[in-house]
Design a protein around this motif. Structure first.
Motif, mmCIF file in Angstrom:
data_model
loop_
_atom_site.group_PDB
_atom_site.id
_atom_site.type_symbol
_atom_site.label_atom_id
_atom_site.label_comp_id
_atom_site.label_asym_id
_atom_site.label_seq_id
_atom_site.Cartn_x
_atom_site.Cartn_y
_atom_site.Cartn_z
ATOM 1 N N ALA A 20 0.851 -1.187 0.000
ATOM 2 C CA ALA A 20 0.000 0.000 0.000
ATOM 3 C C ALA A 20 0.889 1.240 0.000
ATOM 4 O O ALA A 20 2.057 1.166 0.416
ATOM 5 C CB ALA A 20 -0.912 -0.017 1.211
ATOM 6 N N PRO A 21 0.381 2.376 -0.430
ATOM 7 C CA PRO A 21 1.194 3.604 -0.468
ATOM 8 C C PRO A 21 1.768 3.924 0.900
ATOM 9 O O PRO A 21 1.052 3.924 1.913
ATOM 10 C CB PRO A 21 0.187 4.670 -0.908
ATOM 11 N N GLY A 22 3.060 4.174 0.941
ATOM 12 C CA GLY A 22 3.716 4.539 2.180
ATOM 13 C C GLY A 22 3.993 3.395 3.124
ATOM 14 O O GLY A 22 4.470 3.614 4.243
ATOM 15 N N LYS A 23 3.706 2.189 2.696
ATOM 16 C CA LYS A 23 3.910 1.022 3.555
ATOM 17 C C LYS A 23 4.874 0.044 2.908
ATOM 18 O O LYS A 23 5.097 0.067 1.700
ATOM 19 C CB LYS A 23 2.581 0.333 3.854
ATOM 20 N N GLU A 24 5.421 -0.842 3.731
ATOM 21 C CA GLU A 24 6.316 -1.867 3.216
ATOM 22 C C GLU A 24 5.507 -2.984 2.536
ATOM 23 O O GLU A 24 4.333 -3.178 2.831
ATOM 24 C CB GLU A 24 7.144 -2.451 4.363
#
Length: 124
Positions: A40-44
């Motif tokens: 997901a955006p901004g996540k690993e």
């Protein structure tokens, strides 16, 4: 040259279903571990589901009972059936395949080959 090509992503309302496919070419993975990951955006990047060389299946807790991983060895294709989708399932979904039978199913470093990803968006 080995290629993994995902398809089946899209926009769906919460509670809906999607079926992702991952077609492999250049090598047979019928007896090798394969998996689905998502980012997901901004996540690993995180593991979602995996299938071992002897077809044992593994799921991360958040998708248990909703997602099903399977493979069609004749088609050299991996699938992820996703039901009861939630907005938090929104991510780019990647399939992955390993050259060997060893390695932990949810470990990114187990896998040698990755697809380009397919976007799944779940609206509330």
């Amino acid at each position: 040259q080995v290629q993994l090509v995902e398809s089946g992503g899209g926009l769906v309302q919460a509670g809906g279903s999607l079926r992702l496919s991952c077609a492999a070419s250049g090598r047979t993975f019928s007896s090798k571990p394969m998996g689905w990951f998502r980012q997901a955006p901004g996540k690993e990047r995180e593991s979602v589901a995996a299938i071992s060389w002897n077809s044992n299946t593994y799921y991360t807790d958040s998708v248990k009972g909703r997602f099903t991983i399977s493979r069609d060895n004749a088609k050299n294709t991996l699938y992820l059936q996703m039901n009861s989708l939630k907005p938090e399932d929104t991510a780019v979904y990647y399939c992955a395949a390993s050259e060997t039978r060893s390695g932990r199913p949810f470990d990114l470093y187990t896998y040698n080959y990755w697809g380009q990803g397919t976007q799944v968006t779940v609206s509330s």
